[in-house]
Motif scaffolding. Structure first.
Motif, mmCIF file in Angstrom:
data_model
loop_
_atom_site.group_PDB
_atom_site.id
_atom_site.type_symbol
_atom_site.label_atom_id
_atom_site.label_comp_id
_atom_site.label_asym_id
_atom_site.label_seq_id
_atom_site.Cartn_x
_atom_site.Cartn_y
_atom_site.Cartn_z
ATOM 1 N N GLU A 75 2.482 -7.623 -2.892
ATOM 2 C CA GLU A 75 1.052 -7.327 -3.057
ATOM 3 C C GLU A 75 0.213 -8.179 -2.116
ATOM 4 O O GLU A 75 -0.778 -7.696 -1.553
ATOM 5 C CB GLU A 75 0.625 -7.585 -4.502
ATOM 6 C CG GLU A 75 1.057 -6.522 -5.481
ATOM 7 C CD GLU A 75 0.411 -6.702 -6.848
ATOM 8 O OE1 GLU A 75 0.635 -5.855 -7.719
ATOM 9 O OE2 GLU A 75 -0.336 -7.688 -7.034
ATOM 10 N N LEU A 88 -2.443 -6.771 0.627
ATOM 11 C CA LEU A 88 -3.860 -7.097 0.512
ATOM 12 C C LEU A 88 -4.357 -7.854 1.738
ATOM 13 O O LEU A 88 -5.416 -7.532 2.291
ATOM 14 C CB LEU A 88 -4.087 -7.926 -0.757
ATOM 15 C CG LEU A 88 -5.526 -8.147 -1.199
ATOM 16 C CD1 LEU A 88 -6.203 -6.818 -1.518
ATOM 17 C CD2 LEU A 88 -5.575 -9.056 -2.420
ATOM 18 N N GLU A 138 -4.437 -5.607 4.877
ATOM 19 C CA GLU A 138 -5.524 -4.616 4.814
ATOM 20 C C GLU A 138 -6.835 -5.207 5.322
ATOM 21 O O GLU A 138 -7.529 -4.599 6.150
ATOM 22 C CB GLU A 138 -5.690 -4.119 3.379
ATOM 23 C CG GLU A 138 -6.864 -3.171 3.194
ATOM 24 C CD GLU A 138 -7.111 -2.811 1.733
ATOM 25 O OE1 GLU A 138 -8.196 -2.265 1.434
ATOM 26 O OE2 GLU A 138 -6.223 -3.086 0.889
ATOM 27 N N LEU A 146 -14.135 -7.368 -3.317
ATOM 28 C CA LEU A 146 -13.695 -7.022 -4.671
ATOM 29 C C LEU A 146 -14.826 -7.217 -5.684
ATOM 30 O O LEU A 146 -14.987 -6.425 -6.617
ATOM 31 C CB LEU A 146 -12.496 -7.881 -5.069
ATOM 32 C CG LEU A 146 -11.210 -7.689 -4.252
ATOM 33 C CD1 LEU A 146 -10.127 -8.623 -4.751
ATOM 34 C CD2 LEU A 146 -10.733 -6.248 -4.319
ATOM 35 N N LYS A 205 -13.228 -2.836 -7.386
ATOM 36 C CA LYS A 205 -12.030 -2.018 -7.251
ATOM 37 C C LYS A 205 -10.797 -2.911 -7.339
ATOM 38 O O LYS A 205 -10.604 -3.799 -6.511
ATOM 39 C CB LYS A 205 -12.046 -1.273 -5.919
ATOM 40 C CG LYS A 205 -10.886 -0.307 -5.752
ATOM 41 C CD LYS A 205 -11.000 0.470 -4.446
ATOM 42 C CE LYS A 205 -9.838 1.441 -4.290
ATOM 43 N NZ LYS A 205 -9.939 2.205 -3.010
ATOM 44 N N LYS A 252 -7.159 -4.077 -6.788
ATOM 45 C CA LYS A 252 -6.178 -3.795 -5.749
ATOM 46 C C LYS A 252 -4.872 -4.559 -5.932
ATOM 47 O O LYS A 252 -4.028 -4.558 -5.029
ATOM 48 C CB LYS A 252 -6.769 -4.098 -4.374
ATOM 49 C CG LYS A 252 -7.924 -3.188 -3.991
ATOM 50 C CD LYS A 252 -8.331 -3.366 -2.546
ATOM 51 C CE LYS A 252 -9.421 -2.375 -2.169
ATOM 52 N NZ LYS A 252 -9.789 -2.487 -0.736
ATOM 53 N N SER A 253 -4.701 -5.213 -7.058
ATOM 54 C CA SER A 253 -3.446 -5.914 -7.317
ATOM 55 C C SER A 253 -3.198 -5.962 -8.819
ATOM 56 O O SER A 253 -4.138 -5.875 -9.611
ATOM 57 C CB SER A 253 -3.480 -7.332 -6.743
ATOM 58 O OG SER A 253 -4.445 -8.110 -7.421
#
Length: 320
Positions: A51, A55, A58, A140, A145, A147-148
């Motif tokens: 993860e 992340l 990205e 975030l 949202k 994401k992990s």
């Protein structure tokens, strides 16, 4: 080839493999002089690492552009062929590979052994980890949202030194100057956490760092509620990881799970007044209970408060 020569060759290969594995492991551990990101998780380090790479890449692609990868497929095939070679030839080939890899550009993210359970260390190259992590948390916090799933906190590490008090103070004397040396000043707090290390006393470390910040500029003031800057001191075994972070309180102590949650609405004055009246009425109705029962209630409340404080300390991973 005789049986004795064959056995001797097998033993030599085993010694070579053992030495090779030892050198590889040593190069994959957190050491003094590194920069990167400490990432905590809950019992699933392998998934946490995956993860983290997703992340970080990205957002790094957005800030710095896609990473230019080197073609390293030749290295793996050469290692397999080394098993069929004599020990001397294999050692020579390893030296040549190390010399060749030294000239190549290292990956911008590399997972290392942190030295503590449920903590991974991502070493960074050619980027500022504090700016990258702040950018991630800012996004975030804005988008809410998630994401992990297993990553808990992401703490940038912009400096490392030996984990002894005299080494920390000496290192921080220069490290903290950009934020706290006159004419710069700020309100601050100190978050300290030690893992697998018992030779440092938390209160003494915090006191010595606070004294150092005061010497850099007397206008620097401690603020435990909403500081402008937070000095992170994370000790793992013999390595001390340090950083100075902005928006530590706003971004929920850099916890990626908490920062995406909606802020709890503040209660209005009428609701507070109604709740207060109900509490007073309940207190009046219960006034006739015996003192013994009252003492039991008080004891239960104190225990809950103590547990809440312990839970906060465990979640924070440090103190001010």
């Amino acid at each position: 080839m005789s049986a004795g020569q064959n056995d001797s060759r097998k033993r030599s290969k085993k010694r070579y493999a053992a030495g090779h594995n030892k050198r590889w492991k040593g190069s994959r551990e957190l050491e003094v002089g590194m920069q990167g990101i400490l990432i905590t998780c809950n019992m699933n380090e392998r998934k946490c690492t995956a993860e983290a790479f997703n992340l970080l890449n990205e957002y790094a692609d957005k800030l710095y552009g896609p990473e230019k990868l080197q073609d390293n497929t030749e290295g793996s095939s050469e290692e397999e062929e080394a098993e069929e070679e004599d020990v001397d030839d294999a050692l020579k080939k390893e030296v040549a590979q190390l010399q060749a890899s030294g000239a190549k550009q290292q990956r911008r993210f590399q997972a290392l052994d942190s030295g503590a359970n449920n903590v991974i260390f991502i070493r960074t190259q050619n980027l500022e980890s504090d700016k990258l992590v702040h950018h991630i948390l800012s996004d975030l916090h804005t988008t809410k949202k998630k994401k992990s799933r297993v990553i808990l906190r992401m703490l940038p590490v912009t400096g490392t030194c030996k984990a002894f008090q005299e080494d920390m103070v000496k290192y921080l004397t220069t490290f903290l100057e950009p934020w706290f040396k006159t004419p710069n000043c700020a309100t601050y707090q100190i978050a300290f956490k030690a893992r697998n290390s018992s030779h440092n006393k938390r209160d003494e470390i915090i006191k010595s760092i606070a004294g150092l910040v005061g010497k850099l500029n007397p206008k620097n003031k401690v603020d435990l509620t909403n500081p402008e800057l937070t000095i992170i001191v994370e000790v793992i075994k013999a390595v001390c990881c340090i950083s100075v972070l902005k928006d530590y309180t706003l971004y929920r102590k850099y916890n990626v799970q908490e920062v995406v949650k909606e802020d709890a609405p503040k209660p209005d004055g009428a609701a507070i007044k109604t709740d207060t009246n109900m509490a007073d009425q309940t207190k009046t109705n219960n006034a006739g209970e015996d003192d013994k029962e009252g003492k039991k209630d008080e004891g239960g409340e104190d225990k809950n408060v103590a547990e809440d404080k312990q839970e906060v300390d465990n979640g924070d991973g440090g103190g001010e």
